[in-house]
Scaffold this motif. Sequence first.
Motif, PDB file in Angstrom:
ATOM      1  N   GLN A 156       0.828  -1.197   0.000  1.00  0.00           N
ATOM      2  CA  GLN A 156       0.000   0.000   0.000  1.00  0.00           C
ATOM      3  C   GLN A 156       0.866   1.251   0.000  1.00  0.00           C
ATOM      4  O   GLN A 156       0.646   2.195  -0.742  1.00  0.00           O
ATOM      5  CB  GLN A 156      -0.854  -0.049   1.264  1.00  0.00           C
ATOM      6  N   ASP A 208      -2.279  12.340   6.959  1.00  0.00           N
ATOM      7  CA  ASP A 208      -2.152  10.957   7.389  1.00  0.00           C
ATOM      8  C   ASP A 208      -3.136  10.591   8.516  1.00  0.00           C
ATOM      9  O   ASP A 208      -3.816   9.578   8.481  1.00  0.00           O
ATOM     10  CB  ASP A 208      -0.714  10.737   7.851  1.00  0.00           C
ATOM     11  N   MET A 220      -6.326  11.345  20.847  1.00  0.00           N
ATOM     12  CA  MET A 220      -5.368  10.236  20.800  1.00  0.00           C
ATOM     13  C   MET A 220      -6.088   8.892  20.921  1.00  0.00           C
ATOM     14  O   MET A 220      -5.617   7.998  21.606  1.00  0.00           O
ATOM     15  CB  MET A 220      -4.333  10.355  21.929  1.00  0.00           C
ATOM     16  N   GLU A 267      -4.317   6.873  23.824  1.00  0.00           N
ATOM     17  CA  GLU A 267      -2.895   6.623  23.969  1.00  0.00           C
ATOM     18  C   GLU A 267      -2.287   7.639  24.915  1.00  0.00           C
ATOM     19  O   GLU A 267      -2.553   8.830  24.828  1.00  0.00           O
ATOM     20  CB  GLU A 267      -2.215   6.740  22.601  1.00  0.00           C
ATOM     21  N   GLY A 313      -2.394   4.337  13.653  1.00  0.00           N
ATOM     22  CA  GLY A 313      -2.168   3.014  14.229  1.00  0.00           C
ATOM     23  C   GLY A 313      -3.426   2.402  14.788  1.00  0.00           C
ATOM     24  O   GLY A 313      -3.429   1.236  15.161  1.00  0.00           O
ATOM     25  N   GLU A 329      -5.583  -0.200  10.081  1.00  0.00           N
ATOM     26  CA  GLU A 329      -4.743  -0.152   8.882  1.00  0.00           C
ATOM     27  C   GLU A 329      -5.609   0.389   7.772  1.00  0.00           C
ATOM     28  O   GLU A 329      -6.445  -0.330   7.217  1.00  0.00           O
ATOM     29  CB  GLU A 329      -4.244  -1.554   8.513  1.00  0.00           C
ATOM     30  N   PRO A 330      -5.442   1.664   7.435  1.00  0.00           N
ATOM     31  CA  PRO A 330      -6.337   2.232   6.429  1.00  0.00           C
ATOM     32  C   PRO A 330      -6.273   1.414   5.151  1.00  0.00           C
ATOM     33  O   PRO A 330      -5.208   0.975   4.739  1.00  0.00           O
ATOM     34  CB  PRO A 330      -5.761   3.627   6.192  1.00  0.00           C
ATOM     35  N   LYS A 332       4.306  -0.256  16.341  1.00  0.00           N
ATOM     36  CA  LYS A 332       3.675   0.490  17.431  1.00  0.00           C
ATOM     37  C   LYS A 332       4.646   0.791  18.544  1.00  0.00           C
ATOM     38  O   LYS A 332       4.308   1.467  19.518  1.00  0.00           O
ATOM     39  CB  LYS A 332       2.494  -0.319  17.977  1.00  0.00           C
TER      40      LYS A 332
END
Lengths: 365, 897, 259, 313
Positions: free
Chosen positions: A91, C38, C145, C162, C184, C187-188, D194
């Motif tokens: 991707q 993003d 977050m 987060e 995170g 998952e786009p 992560k």
Amino acid sequence: MEFTNTTKVFTCIQCGKCTGGCPESGRTPLNVRLIVRKNQFGAQVKNSHLWYCTSCGTCTVRCPRDVKPSEVIFDMRSTLVESGDISTSIQKALENTFLQKNPWGRARSKRAEWAEKSGVAIKHISDTLEKRLLLSCCVHAYDPRCHVIPVNISKLLTYSGIEFGILGEEECCCGNEIRRIGEKGLFEELREENISNFNRYDVREILTLSPHCMNTLKKEYNLPKLKVYHYTQLLWDMIREGVVKIGKDYKKRVAYHDPCFLGKQNGIFEEPRYILKSIEGLELLEFSRSRENSLCCEGGGGRMFYEVEVQYERNAKIRVEEAYELGVQTIVVSCPFCLMTLEEQAVEKGIEVKDISEILVEVLE
Amino acid sequence: MMEKNVLVIGGGIAGISAALELVECGIKVTLVEINPSIGGRMIQLDKTFPTLDCSTCTLSPKMVEVALNKNIELLTLAKPIFVEKKENRFTVKILKKARYVDEKKCTGCGNCFSGCPVYMKSEFNMGLGERKAVYIPFPQAIPNKATIDKRESRPCKANCIQACPINTNVPGYLRLIRDRKPKEAYILIRSTNPLPSTCARVCYAPCEDVCNRGDMDYPIAIRHLKRFAVDNFTIEDLPIPVIQKNEKKVAIIGAGPAGLACAHDLAVKGYNVTVFEAETEPGGMLRYAIPEYRLPKSELRREIQYIRKLGVEFKCNTKIGQDIGLPEIIRQFNAVFIAVGAQKPLKLNIEGEKLDGVLGGIDFLKMVHRGEKVEVGKRCVVIGGGNTAVDCARVALRLGAQDVKIVYRRSREEMPASEEEIDDLIEEGVKIEFLTSPKRFIGRNGKVSEIECVRMELGEPEKDGRRKPIEIVGSNFMMPVDTVIVAVGQIPDTSFIEGSELSTEDNGTLKVDNKTKMTSLPGVFAGGDVVTGPKFVVDAIAHGKKAAINIDRYLRGEELQTFEEEKITQKLTKDEILFLKEKFGRETKVRVPKLEAQDRKKNFFEVMKGYNEGEAILEAQRCLASKIEGCIECGECDKRCEVKAINHEMKDEIIEKDFDALIVATGFDIFDPSDKKEYGYGKYNNVITSIEFERLSSVTGPTGGDIVINGKIPKRFFFIQCVGSRDNQIGARFCSRVCCMYTAKHATIVKDRIKDSKVYVSYIDMRAYGKGYEEFYKSVQEEGVIYIRGIPGEVIEGRDGLIVRVEDILSGELREIEVDVVVLACGIRPKKEIFELSRITNLELDEYGFVKTESHSSSITSVQGIFVCGMAEGPKDIPDTVAQAGEAVASCLEYLL
Amino acid sequence: MNIVVFTKRVAAAQEEELKIVRDGEDLDISKLPFKVNDWDNYAVEEAVKTVEKFGGQVTAISLGDKESDEVLRRSIAMGAKEGLLIRKDDPIFDPAVRANVAFNFIKKHNIVFDAIFTGVQAEDDQFGVFGGYLAALLKIPFASMVIGIDEWKTDHVVVKRELEGGMSERVRIGIPCVLSIQTGINEPRYVSIMGIRKASQVERKVFDGSEYMENIRSSIELLRWSYPPKKEGAKLLSADIDSACRELLEILKEKGVYQ
Amino acid sequence: MSYGLIVADVRKGTFDERNLDLIGFCNILEVDAYILLPKGDYDVDLSYFKRVIRLNMEEADFLNPLNIGAIVEKTIEKFGRPSIIIFSSSSSGMEMASYLAGYFNVPIITDINGLSKEEKVFFKSCYSEKVYAHLRLKNEGFSVLTIRSGSFKQHANKKCEVTETEEMDPPTLSEKRSFLGYVEEEKQEIDITKANFLISIGRGVGKKEEIAGYEELATLLKATLSASRPVIDKQWLPKERQVGTSGKTVKPKVYLAMGISGAFQHIAGMKDSECIIAVNKDPEAPIFQYAHYGIIGDMHKVRDKLKELLKGL
């Protein structure tokens, strides 16, 4: 999963020749025949299996029924791409290519950074008379290891008085891998952008540095008026006609690794060998699996950006071991993908991997 | 009813069956076959399936029947080239290719094959065996006549053969070297030359001077190629021929090249030959004059040793006229050959020639080669410009002289010594004082210490064309010297003839009839340098051989043969050169390897080194005669044919004839798997085609039926089916029908002949249609043949054999199976020639190239009066072919009657 | 369930040399490629995932110039039902202004939603303010977050936020609410060019941004731009391994990855 | 004189060091530092502050952005209007700051990492640290600011002679958001994308046996172990630990690359990490071009030394 049937899957008689010749079968779960079969039925194929294919084209070249199994796989990948169900690394490569016209997402403005290393003046295509375009692959453009290839070629051309130009920042990924990853729309956009560049600058011939670029430009771009060729073809012409003169020995045992996209897919086997044979002292050895039967390095078809989930002995490693047993000191390649995949494995065996232009530059008068 | 006449095209099982049935019905048949023999593909088969009958046994009688049947006109090497249908008759022009062998004279004895230097792949054995350019394809061939496979005419004039005094078949042995057959090359050389090793080293190679390749670029290095053949042959392994001894005794005086050659040839003919030699060892000038570095004595001894083995007796240390008189010899022997050579050095006849340290050239060389200690001092001057002078100078150098000079009165151009020798000499550091002549030798204490020389200039040409040297007055100068060697020529020493009826010419040579080599004394022949004055080794050999022929004739009371010395050599014309250059391009001569000057000038090691195989092949293939396929017209067959059936002048003929109907039985081609690179056919010699397997397993095949590959009996076999069948990429979507069954047959043959063999057969689906086929398939499986469903993707090299990568589709597993042999079941392709035939007959073909037929009747074509049977119509097995032949005949009869 | 996602088109500067021009007054971003922010990409994906799971629809809103239509098409390709563009050709730098414009827009058009998703921050200005500010204006609860939505009920959601040092907390939040989505969280999905082309066929409504700017003034003045102190390759730590390791541990502490 | 109101950065009973940056910031601006602190026993030197306002509320409620507006309202009622309200740029600081600014509809500048006192100009980074924006506030009332950690703590050096401590009751707490608890990271699958802190090892590791030592180091440093392709190819670490174009792209806070020379493919997968530290024997290794810090030395020695230091601590 829904499949498009643009290919001739129904002429498949399930002879299994595709699987038998596939460089990935046996070691990975890829079974080309089964994928075609399932496609005939419209049955489920495990998504991950599609990504083992390196797009080397062996199955397509050899299929007696002309089913073009590689294309079946690309079609099925494209279904995955359309549904968005692809791994992040793939991707990323696609998004990057969309954004920056290269799969690493490196700045487009830095596309011609290699030119600074060449030490010769490199013109933009618009400033040339002959409109001979030197087209580098994204790998050449951004991988520092591969910079040497466009650098060498531009030096050789400049010293020989052969005019050429580059597109610089306007250069754009050719899309060969993108199409094979299954992103047809993106491929079309890249193709359109490239063609409009070629038209804008009245490009007459394209000297490609990567067999992958050459392949797609030749076969998937529909550019009947443009002469597209690989640099080994030009280099051989230059040697044959005495434009460049070889003046030094290269006293090593060398084997030439045929890239799939140059060799089995485009039938260019001899020119690189002619070049090597014209070098004094160079002992040209042949891999048992050479020419049409060359072992795929596994760099193509998106595999550069995607690592399959099973672990197995890489072809590049097998290849390097073959070279080791042959007593090869230098593996010569003419494709940036092969250079990177093989070199990674060869380091430990003490074997060098060189682009053919690197050798040539060493032995010139 | 008028007599009907049918043309059957194709002499395979279909054509034969049709022809025989037609004549049964009273029809006259002309059977044309494109090959030299009828029999088609079936005669190549070992066995037929499913009954495993011997194919040859089934077909041979039918072929003989064709030959014997008076109503069948058999035209081989023939094909129709024009067909015109007029009303109900077909006018056909048939091209009959020249056989170059008169079919009427040829007895099929096969003598011609043995001498032919041109090896070609045997079509009958699918290239697994060889045949010659003149050949009979297989023992059962019909007609059983030789054919010369002449494809193009030789581009050169083969001057080499003419120029050679002994007519060595140069193109022949060059061809053999090119084809990696150095041993055969040696045998061919030896057939006319008893001293090949000597000639390979010291012959002046007149052949090279006239070589047509030299007209293009450089002449072929013929002598060196001979050397290569010699180097690759161990003369000790040469068998002694069976000799029919007779009682007649022949004396040969002088064991030089002429004497040795004569002795050799006579010994082979059964004579008791005694050779008298004054020196302690035979060899003559070869032994005592030619330096070791040019001709190692060991080589010479080996050649002489072979002549001894033929029964020739050598009496050495026996000088004629001294130890034994000539009359004595003439009395004791039935015939005599005098070949004492020219041993006496010529003198300069100037002051001081008798001084110590002034030596005659030949005397000097002899002393050295006898092993006597010769002191040459530091400064050595050799007078003369011939090969002897050069030899003397180079020997002197090797004996330790530091300053060796040659004094020659003309310039380099006139120097008679060979160019190459002069180059070597200069390389070694010998200086040549050209245009210089000695006036007198000046001595000190009776030993020569100086030469007074004078410079010369060249004047008008003399008789021999060389310009006469004229002294430049007042140019005298002194040359300090320790040794002088006078090498200005030799003359024969004929003192031994005193008291005989023999006489000499004015120049001191022995008088003979030049055409017969006989002297004025009946039964006494002479040859070599004693007759000609100093000449070359090969000239002496030629004399010896000619003398041998006439001695034989003399002793058998036959008329003597007369030999013409005339040599006709032809240069290429400008147009020819241009054409050949265009065609073959410039090819550099492969450099002759030799020791470097610094490595050789202080020793007697042989200077020239032999070519290695690669170099030799590269050089040999430069020969223009080697550039052509097939017969090179070297004449060896002609020499051997006892009935004089060979006719190189034969021309192709066109026969025009009318026929009432045509039956097409042209058969099929087999798919050439070379393009399927993945199977490695052509790359690995243990990948073979099914038809090659047929030949390999056939008793009439190259191995006599033993399945041997690379000298070993393979154990593990892999048969790949559908190679070139059901293949869109090559335009053959159809099933070839026979492969499943013939592969099953092959598998069972392997299982039968090789007990512990392992046999795999890969298939897509099994097609066993026909009576008994299914059962046959089952029985093959029961024998332990492993059938794998799935066609291999590739064949790669393994550690110990070939690895076949195949997906076993039924399990989905990729298998990598190591085997010794891979047999490709190649599919059926339409016969190449069918397209041409279709064009001239308007015969319609189907999409693949098979003859299109009516759907209800498989023999009726689109053209009325033309019928088809066998594979020409489409893939089928032998029973179906025979049946279809019957059907074609029936349809034909129906049409005709 | 209706989710509104705010998504922003930003210049992708990460790979590029960002040129400051006109004596520090301006940034030259003309040659930069543009893309979706993003974080917003994750927000859209999360919204789409949420409605895929619980039903409802996603509305993507972008505040920006006309090119921002691109990010709306993208959102639609990902699964948003409609795309609304609040067109404002001059960029708005002040996040407070942006939030106010959004607030006015929502109020004026009476947009009904259960949740508003935004990205935690935008790649360009990196304010990280918009979501919280807007929530406060709307007087609805907010969480930033967000790295996980654990529960989605009719009146509340439970989200995971987060925190620093690998920690996170779980909070319950009443609906309607604003959630700022952290990368995170998911998952786009990949949006193919074909997908975007198809999405282009869905109409995007365009609104004139100036209509929602009444009485809004920015109180932040952007004086100029400057480059951060130049970094020159790696700073080499001591050649002596012992001290190098000690320095290394200091750096780790400073970066907050090791206490 | 106006004051700067610091909203304390606290978590789980800890007073974070980041608060020092806020104090330093106030010191530079020469405003009195007031601090809002919830109930609890925080280890904090109160002498930094002119005034400490102890809220009689739980930490979790204090950190709820929905409450901060009312708390500040109450503070203003009691102590007058501050000139600035400052938070640290932490997860909760940012959350509260943005909400608070919206609550009062006042200007906000976040992530300030520098300032010019004379001009009253604040610097903040934009475009991933590529440029700094110089911002000035034009408003008359107060503003909300958040401060990047590490930017001003060296200025936290001024103690107040007198610190006034006030207790304050909280306002009515919002029910619309409630704290449910902390989530302990389940240690199941390792996801290197992560991780905050990656220790990545490359070809230089040499032998499989050496891997264990790095695993130990990672445990000691609470870091996650990743690797470059050669290590993965040899199957010394599982596939999911691979960093690079064909593996995972990572952006941790700290990327400690040990024995990685820095092939292009690898760099592409980690170059966006906030801080890259490279350990390599070869000073010419390309990785040093991308690293922020470098140690030229043997990776194993560095590993062992680190372990020694960590165990000694």
